[in-house]
Design a protein around this motif. Structure first.
Motif, PDB file in Angstrom:
ATOM      1  N   GLY A  40      -3.308   2.708   4.228  1.00  0.00           N
ATOM      2  CA  GLY A  40      -3.698   3.708   3.243  1.00  0.00           C
ATOM      3  C   GLY A  40      -3.711   5.114   3.815  1.00  0.00           C
ATOM      4  N   VAL A  79       0.831  -1.209   0.000  1.00  0.00           N
ATOM      5  CA  VAL A  79       0.000   0.000   0.000  1.00  0.00           C
ATOM      6  C   VAL A  79       0.861   1.252   0.000  1.00  0.00           C
ATOM      7  N   ALA A 123      -6.596   5.634  -1.521  1.00  0.00           N
ATOM      8  CA  ALA A 123      -5.565   4.926  -0.750  1.00  0.00           C
ATOM      9  C   ALA A 123      -6.189   3.948   0.232  1.00  0.00           C
ATOM     10  N   GLY A 128      -6.003  -0.017   0.134  1.00  0.00           N
ATOM     11  CA  GLY A 128      -5.607  -0.757   1.327  1.00  0.00           C
ATOM     12  C   GLY A 128      -6.527  -1.924   1.600  1.00  0.00           C
ATOM     13  N   THR A 139       0.387   3.894  -2.864  1.00  0.00           N
ATOM     14  CA  THR A 139      -0.013   5.240  -2.450  1.00  0.00           C
ATOM     15  C   THR A 139       0.981   6.284  -2.945  1.00  0.00           C
TER      16      THR A 139
END
Length: 431
Positions: A157, A25, A124, A128, A29
């Motif tokens: 996230g 992640v 994000a 996640g 991200t």
């Protein structure tokens, strides 16, 4: 001895899975943040792109109608539910399809590139959840740990998106249920959030925006009274946004018979009209220039209201993205507007508005307080604690995500059954 082995095995699983989720992640991200910034800059330099927003809505709607609905275990899982689907997954009611992350990334890029008013942390968080579900499937995680790892995905996230790992860890636990924290999830959420944050900043070199409080007001009874009063206003701002955003979604779904393509096309057309009316792109995209300006000098007095309208229409008609940054914008600019009336420092009141408005919308007081501590280097601890608490209480049983469950009513004046969702509470209020 057997108990210790089981304990170490479970703990090891949590740390390993949390680290893997955070690592993946964090990387995705970092890509999200950098790509969104680049796309936003391209749009600002090519103003004509905003006129393609209605057509991009057709494309976005087609993607969600064609590929966003997945049937798992004889249950429909619609990725267009966005963060609500992630919350349902944490509560064990649904699952996050693995395709959700890539779809919401693409949708966010489309929304930002053509001028929709939105943030990016929603993508994000959903990525996640998507990554967490993939890890759960890959390692064949049992039901007891499934919701814990879903929380870890949320934490990764949020922590990676804002550069606030401690806040991210708590947000993963606090987001899904009001008045109930599953502290059992603290270890994997911490691991996932810190790993995601480290990968985003240290490994990929992504820099997060910084908002600085120049001056704090003096500690006095009058100051606390002022903070109480303005915090109530910030909570009312969050209620107004949430109710308008969900109202637009409900009306357009009914009007266009849940046709995502038509909804987004009409929403895009309205945003273009509003852009022509305003005459600038200050309220399109994330609006970071004005958000940063709110901490330094005066901004237009009704900037908060303009952003509220732009964002409610953008997300209410089917475009996607995050809602935290727009709430930051609304709260900071309202604080900026109130600073001369309240006779409080402009940067301080902008910061207070940012935190309190987010708290009222997200229903996450602990997260909001920790966010203030990490974002503003621990300045004004007493003030932000009060603002978060007041905003949380006065925002009532409203919120950004109707799937949130209320395990502890904010007031005894409300007749709320433990475990009732905000959506059902809202329905019962209607005559």
């Amino acid at each position: 001895m057997i108990k210790y082995k089981i304990f170490l095995k479970v703990l090891g699983t949590w740390i390993l899975c949390g680290g893997v989720i955070g690592g993946i992640v964090g990387s995705t991200t970092a890509f999200l943040l950098e790509a969104n910034d680049d796309l936003g800059h391209i749009r600002e330099k090519n103003g004509w792109l905003i006129f393609l927003l209605p057509l991009s809505g057709l494309v976005l709607g087609y993607i969600y109608m064609k590929y966003g609905k997945v049937v798992l275990d004889n249950t429909l899982h619609n990725t267009a539910q966005l963060n609500n689907l992630v919350i349902d997954a944490v509560n064990g009611e649904k699952k996050v399809p693995q395709r959700m992350g890539p779809i919401v990334y693409l949708g966010t890029f489309i929304t930002v590139f053509f001028g929709g008013s939105t943030g990016r942390e929603g993508a994000a968080v959903q990525m996640g959840g998507s990554v967490a579900q993939t890890i759960i499937n890959l390692f064949r995680i049992g039901l007891l740990d499934t919701n814990i790892l879903m929380m870890s995905g949320i934490s990764a996230g949020f922590g990676a998106a804002f550069g606030t790992p401690i806040t991210g860890a708590v947000f993963g636990m606090e987001m899904s249920a009001l008045g109930k924290l599953k502290f059992e999830a603290l270890v994997p959420c911490l691991v996932a959030s810190f790993t995601g944050h480290y990968i985003t900043e240290a490994a990929w070199g992504v820099k997060h925006e910084q908002f600085i409080i120049q001056t704090l007001p003096e500690l006095s009874f009058i100051t606390f009274v002022k903070i109480l009063l303005v915090s109530v206003l910030f909570s009312l701002l969050s209620i107004t946004y949430c109710q308008l955003r969900h109202g637009i979604e409900t009306i357009t779904e009914k009007m266009f018979k849940k046709n995502h393509m038509i909804r987004a096309f009409v929403g895009g057309f309205i945003i273009v009209c509003l852009y022509l009316l305003v005459g600038s792109q200050d309220y399109n995209g994330r609006g970071l220039p004005m958000l940063e300006q709110a901490f330094k000098e005066e901004v237009p007095p009704f900037a908060f209201f303009a952003k509220l309208i732009f964002t409610a229409i953008t997300l209410g008609t089917g475009f996607v993205g995050g809602e935290a940054i727009p709430l930051f914008f609304m709260g900071a600019t309202l604080g900026n507007t109130l600073h001369s009336i309240a006779d409080l420092p402009i940067s301080f009141l902008a910061a207070l508005g940012l935190i309190a408005t987010f708290c009222g919308g997200a229903n996450t007081p602990i997260t909001a307080f920790l966010l203030a501590m990490e974002m503003f280097d621990g300045k004004g601890l007493e003030y932000f604690f009060i603002a978060s608490l007041v905003s949380y209480i006065f925002s009532g049983h409203h919120g950004l995500w109707p799937s949130q469950k209320m395990y502890e009513p904010k007031s005894r004046l409300y007749s709320v059954i433990n475990g009732e969702t905000i959506k059902n509470i809202e329905k019962k209020k209607k005559p």
